[in-house]
Structure formats: structure tokens, C-alpha cells
Design a protein around this motif. Structure first.
Motif, PDB file in Angstrom:
ATOM      1  N   TRP A  67       9.590 -20.460   3.669  1.00  0.00           N
ATOM      2  CA  TRP A  67       8.930 -19.152   3.698  1.00  0.00           C
ATOM      3  C   TRP A  67       7.630 -19.255   4.483  1.00  0.00           C
ATOM      4  O   TRP A  67       7.328 -18.386   5.300  1.00  0.00           O
ATOM      5  N   ILE A  68       6.860 -20.308   4.202  1.00  0.00           N
ATOM      6  CA  ILE A  68       5.562 -20.481   4.859  1.00  0.00           C
ATOM      7  C   ILE A  68       5.744 -20.643   6.368  1.00  0.00           C
ATOM      8  O   ILE A  68       5.001 -20.048   7.157  1.00  0.00           O
ATOM      9  N   GLU A  69       6.729 -21.407   6.774  1.00  0.00           N
ATOM     10  CA  GLU A  69       7.009 -21.534   8.216  1.00  0.00           C
ATOM     11  C   GLU A  69       7.300 -20.166   8.824  1.00  0.00           C
ATOM     12  O   GLU A  69       6.830 -19.840   9.916  1.00  0.00           O
ATOM     13  N   ARG A  70       8.096 -19.357   8.115  1.00  0.00           N
ATOM     14  CA  ARG A  70       8.430 -18.011   8.591  1.00  0.00           C
ATOM     15  C   ARG A  70       7.172 -17.159   8.677  1.00  0.00           C
ATOM     16  O   ARG A  70       6.976 -16.419   9.644  1.00  0.00           O
ATOM     17  N   TRP A  71       6.316 -17.228   7.648  1.00  0.00           N
ATOM     18  CA  TRP A  71       5.086 -16.434   7.648  1.00  0.00           C
ATOM     19  C   TRP A  71       4.194 -16.817   8.834  1.00  0.00           C
ATOM     20  O   TRP A  71       3.563 -15.955   9.433  1.00  0.00           O
ATOM     21  N   LEU A  72       4.159 -18.092   9.165  1.00  0.00           N
ATOM     22  CA  LEU A  72       3.344 -18.524  10.303  1.00  0.00           C
ATOM     23  C   LEU A  72       3.955 -18.065  11.626  1.00  0.00           C
ATOM     24  O   LEU A  72       3.239 -17.643  12.533  1.00  0.00           O
ATOM     25  N   ASP A  73       5.278 -18.118  11.737  1.00  0.00           N
ATOM     26  CA  ASP A  73       5.962 -17.646  12.951  1.00  0.00           C
ATOM     27  C   ASP A  73       5.794 -16.143  13.155  1.00  0.00           C
ATOM     28  O   ASP A  73       5.732 -15.665  14.290  1.00  0.00           O
ATOM     29  N   ASP A  74       5.727 -15.399  12.062  1.00  0.00           N
ATOM     30  CA  ASP A  74       5.585 -13.945  12.153  1.00  0.00           C
ATOM     31  C   ASP A  74       4.355 -13.555  12.967  1.00  0.00           C
ATOM     32  O   ASP A  74       4.366 -12.540  13.658  1.00  0.00           O
ATOM     33  N   TRP A  75       3.286 -14.356  12.875  1.00  0.00           N
ATOM     34  CA  TRP A  75       2.062 -14.029  13.611  1.00  0.00           C
ATOM     35  C   TRP A  75       2.332 -14.008  15.114  1.00  0.00           C
ATOM     36  O   TRP A  75       1.950 -13.060  15.799  1.00  0.00           O
ATOM     37  N   THR A  76       2.991 -15.031  15.619  1.00  0.00           N
ATOM     38  CA  THR A  76       3.226 -15.099  17.062  1.00  0.00           C
ATOM     39  C   THR A  76       4.242 -14.051  17.511  1.00  0.00           C
ATOM     40  O   THR A  76       4.196 -13.600  18.648  1.00  0.00           O
ATOM     41  N   GLU A  77       5.130 -13.654  16.630  1.00  0.00           N
ATOM     42  CA  GLU A  77       6.111 -12.614  16.945  1.00  0.00           C
ATOM     43  C   GLU A  77       5.540 -11.205  16.776  1.00  0.00           C
ATOM     44  O   GLU A  77       6.164 -10.234  17.186  1.00  0.00           O
ATOM     45  N   GLU A  78       4.392 -11.104  16.134  1.00  0.00           N
ATOM     46  CA  GLU A  78       3.712  -9.832  15.889  1.00  0.00           C
ATOM     47  C   GLU A  78       4.570  -8.843  15.105  1.00  0.00           C
ATOM     48  O   GLU A  78       4.423  -7.625  15.236  1.00  0.00           O
ATOM     49  N   SER A  79       5.432  -9.374  14.249  1.00  0.00           N
ATOM     50  CA  SER A  79       6.265  -8.519  13.414  1.00  0.00           C
ATOM     51  C   SER A  79       5.656  -8.329  12.032  1.00  0.00           C
ATOM     52  O   SER A  79       5.817  -7.281  11.408  1.00  0.00           O
ATOM     53  N   ARG A  80       4.980  -9.356  11.570  1.00  0.00           N
ATOM     54  CA  ARG A  80       4.287  -9.357  10.287  1.00  0.00           C
ATOM     55  C   ARG A  80       3.136 -10.340  10.393  1.00  0.00           C
ATOM     56  O   ARG A  80       3.125 -11.201  11.272  1.00  0.00           O
ATOM     57  N   ALA A  81       2.204 -10.234   9.470  1.00  0.00           N
ATOM     58  CA  ALA A  81       1.087 -11.174   9.420  1.00  0.00           C
ATOM     59  C   ALA A  81       0.747 -11.399   7.954  1.00  0.00           C
ATOM     60  O   ALA A  81       0.528 -10.442   7.219  1.00  0.00           O
ATOM     61  N   SER A  82       0.731 -12.646   7.534  1.00  0.00           N
ATOM     62  CA  SER A  82       0.561 -12.967   6.125  1.00  0.00           C
ATOM     63  C   SER A  82      -0.551 -13.988   5.947  1.00  0.00           C
ATOM     64  O   SER A  82      -0.634 -14.961   6.705  1.00  0.00           O
ATOM     65  N   TRP A  83      -1.380 -13.764   4.940  1.00  0.00           N
ATOM     66  CA  TRP A  83      -2.472 -14.683   4.626  1.00  0.00           C
ATOM     67  C   TRP A  83      -2.390 -15.134   3.182  1.00  0.00           C
ATOM     68  O   TRP A  83      -2.012 -14.361   2.298  1.00  0.00           O
ATOM     69  N   ALA A  84      -2.805 -16.372   2.953  1.00  0.00           N
ATOM     70  CA  ALA A  84      -3.058 -16.845   1.602  1.00  0.00           C
ATOM     71  C   ALA A  84      -4.400 -16.269   1.178  1.00  0.00           C
ATOM     72  O   ALA A  84      -5.363 -16.299   1.939  1.00  0.00           O
ATOM     73  N   VAL A  85      -4.461 -15.729  -0.016  1.00  0.00           N
ATOM     74  CA  VAL A  85      -5.741 -15.329  -0.606  1.00  0.00           C
ATOM     75  C   VAL A  85      -6.184 -16.534  -1.414  1.00  0.00           C
ATOM     76  O   VAL A  85      -5.512 -16.941  -2.366  1.00  0.00           O
ATOM     77  N   ALA A  86      -7.302 -17.126  -1.012  1.00  0.00           N
ATOM     78  CA  ALA A  86      -7.721 -18.396  -1.607  1.00  0.00           C
ATOM     79  C   ALA A  86      -9.144 -18.326  -2.132  1.00  0.00           C
ATOM     80  O   ALA A  86      -9.975 -17.570  -1.624  1.00  0.00           O
ATOM     81  N   ASP A  87      -9.402 -19.140  -3.140  1.00  0.00           N
ATOM     82  CA  ASP A  87     -10.758 -19.341  -3.614  1.00  0.00           C
ATOM     83  C   ASP A  87     -11.516 -20.050  -2.502  1.00  0.00           C
ATOM     84  O   ASP A  87     -11.081 -21.101  -2.019  1.00  0.00           O
ATOM     85  N   ALA A  88     -12.635 -19.497  -2.072  1.00  0.00           N
ATOM     86  CA  ALA A  88     -13.378 -20.043  -0.928  1.00  0.00           C
ATOM     87  C   ALA A  88     -13.924 -21.435  -1.206  1.00  0.00           C
ATOM     88  O   ALA A  88     -14.084 -22.229  -0.271  1.00  0.00           O
ATOM     89  N   ASP A  89     -14.184 -21.766  -2.469  1.00  0.00           N
ATOM     90  CA  ASP A  89     -14.742 -23.082  -2.795  1.00  0.00           C
ATOM     91  C   ASP A  89     -13.673 -24.148  -2.981  1.00  0.00           C
ATOM     92  O   ASP A  89     -13.789 -25.250  -2.472  1.00  0.00           O
ATOM     93  N   THR A  90     -12.605 -23.807  -3.704  1.00  0.00           N
ATOM     94  CA  THR A  90     -11.591 -24.812  -4.040  1.00  0.00           C
ATOM     95  C   THR A  90     -10.384 -24.797  -3.115  1.00  0.00           C
ATOM     96  O   THR A  90      -9.627 -25.762  -3.077  1.00  0.00           O
ATOM     97  N   GLY A  91     -10.160 -23.676  -2.423  1.00  0.00           N
ATOM     98  CA  GLY A  91      -8.971 -23.547  -1.581  1.00  0.00           C
ATOM     99  C   GLY A  91      -7.730 -23.152  -2.351  1.00  0.00           C
ATOM    100  O   GLY A  91      -6.664 -22.960  -1.770  1.00  0.00           O
ATOM    101  N   GLU A  92      -7.847 -23.032  -3.683  1.00  0.00           N
ATOM    102  CA  GLU A  92      -6.699 -22.683  -4.515  1.00  0.00           C
ATOM    103  C   GLU A  92      -6.172 -21.294  -4.154  1.00  0.00           C
ATOM    104  O   GLU A  92      -6.932 -20.336  -4.028  1.00  0.00           O
ATOM    105  N   VAL A  93      -4.858 -21.192  -3.987  1.00  0.00           N
ATOM    106  CA  VAL A  93      -4.220 -19.915  -3.677  1.00  0.00           C
ATOM    107  C   VAL A  93      -4.148 -19.069  -4.940  1.00  0.00           C
ATOM    108  O   VAL A  93      -3.623 -19.502  -5.960  1.00  0.00           O
TER     109      VAL A  93
END
Length: 193
Positions: A67-93
Motif C-alpha cells: 500500500w505504501i509503495e502505491r501511495w508513494l507512486d500516486d504522487w508521481t502519477e498525480e492521481s492521488r497524494a497521501s501523507w502520514a500524519v505523524a507526531d513531530a517529535d517521535t515520528g509516530e504515525v
């Protein structure tokens, strides 16, 4: 046939740049997904509430890596764009926020989000949706962003309203969930700048 109206956003409006990290309030940030996020996403999709509204189940961490690979590919294809919402200090999703159904020529996309069970009720979805909306309007120049959710999902309706997305109507019997067809609220924001 000649085109009388130029595209709102040209092809390459997203893919010409690397996917950005977007600062958000309340100690959160939106960042591109990483392979090491897969165990957390897998755990999030074991939650019955997550499956109820998203109709998806993860059988393994390996599946989520796909899924993550697909989410990253979506950016270059400009079909979708997905981000992890993370704690800025710990990086936890603590969630995900995305633009789906991107139509650059019309300057439109659909906002989607989810949060992990432990982050619910803390305003994470509202904060992430607000940060993504500001970026999409101010940095990229989208004209209209839509947000849909089941009319039975009252929490998502509150997120939409708190994020400034006006309710425009109801799409009857629009999405099939595990328990049958759901009516969907349609909310939207328009970039007036």
C-alpha cells in the motif's frame, strides 16, 4: 477541438517537486510515507471502527508495505497524494490524510483521512485536514476540495464541519460498505483567494 478554458493546474503541478513535508499545528506534521510505517498502519487496520468506515482490512505488514509503495507512486502519477500524519517529535504515525480523485485540469480533489484508535478525539483529523487544505489552496492552487463520508459516520461529519467544509448535500445510496449501501454527505471548500 480547441479548448476554450485552460487547465486550472497544469500537468506536473505536483510531480515536478518532491512530495513535501507539511507542518501542522499541535505538534503534528504531514510527511511522505516510509516503509517502516507499515507495522503501525497494519495495526490501525485491525481496528473494527477503521474497517467499518474504510472497507479495508490488512492481512499482513507485507501487504501494507505494498500500500505504501502505491501511495508513494500516486504522487508521481498525480492521481492521488497521501501523507502520514505523524507526531513531530517521535515520528509516530497517528493517522493518514490524502487527496484522492485529483483532477488537475479542474483544480479539484477529494480529501480523505483516518486516525489510529489512540489518537481519536484529540483533533488530529481536523488539524491534518486543515494543514492539507491550506497547502492545497495556498501552495498548489487547487480551486475546490471535496470531502465525503457516510451519513452514519457522525465523527467524520464533525471533522468536516470543524475543518470548514460546508455540507452541500447527500449522495443517496452512494457507497457500498460491509453492512450495505450508505448515503454519503458531500462537503466542500472553495479557494476564494
Amino acid at each position: 477541438m480547441p479548448i476554450l478554458v485552460p487547465p486550472v493546474l497544469p500537468a506536473g503541478a505536483l510531480a515536478r517537486l518532491p512530495q513535501p513535508v507539511i507542518p501542522a499545528a499541535d505538534g503534528l506534521l504531514l510527511r511522505p510515507w516510509r516503509k517502516e510505517d507499515a507495522p503501525g498502519v497494519h495495526a490501525a487496520f485491525q481496528d473494527p471502527a477503521q474497517r467499518q468506515w474504510h472497507g479495508r482490512f490488512s492481512e499482513s505488514v507485507d501487504e501494507v508495505e505494498g500500500w505504501i509503495e502505491r501511495w508513494l507512486d500516486d504522487w508521481t502519477e498525480e492521481s492521488r497524494a497521501s501523507w502520514a500524519v505523524a507526531d513531530a517529535d517521535t515520528g509516530e504515525v497517528v493517522g493518514r490524510v490524502a487527496l484522492r480523485e485529483i483532477h488537475l485540469e479542474d483544480g479539484c480533489a477529494e480529501v480523505a483521512y483516518w486516525t489510529v484508535a489512540g489518537a481519536r478525539g484529540r483533533g488530529v483529523a481536523v488539524t491534518a485536514t486543515g494543514a492539507l487544505t491550506r497547502w492545497a489552496f495556498e501552495e498548489i492552487g487547487f480551486h475546490r476540495l471535496e470531502l465525503t463520508h457516510s451519513t452514519a459516520n457522525e465523527a467524520s461529519c464533525r471533522v468536516a464541519a470543524k475543518s470548514g467544509y460546508d455540507l452541500e448535500g447527500t449522495r443517496r445510496s452512494y457507497v457500498l460498505h460491509q453492512d450495505g449501501w450508505h448515503d454519503m454527505h458531500l462537503h466542500a471548500r472553495v479557494n476564494v483567494s
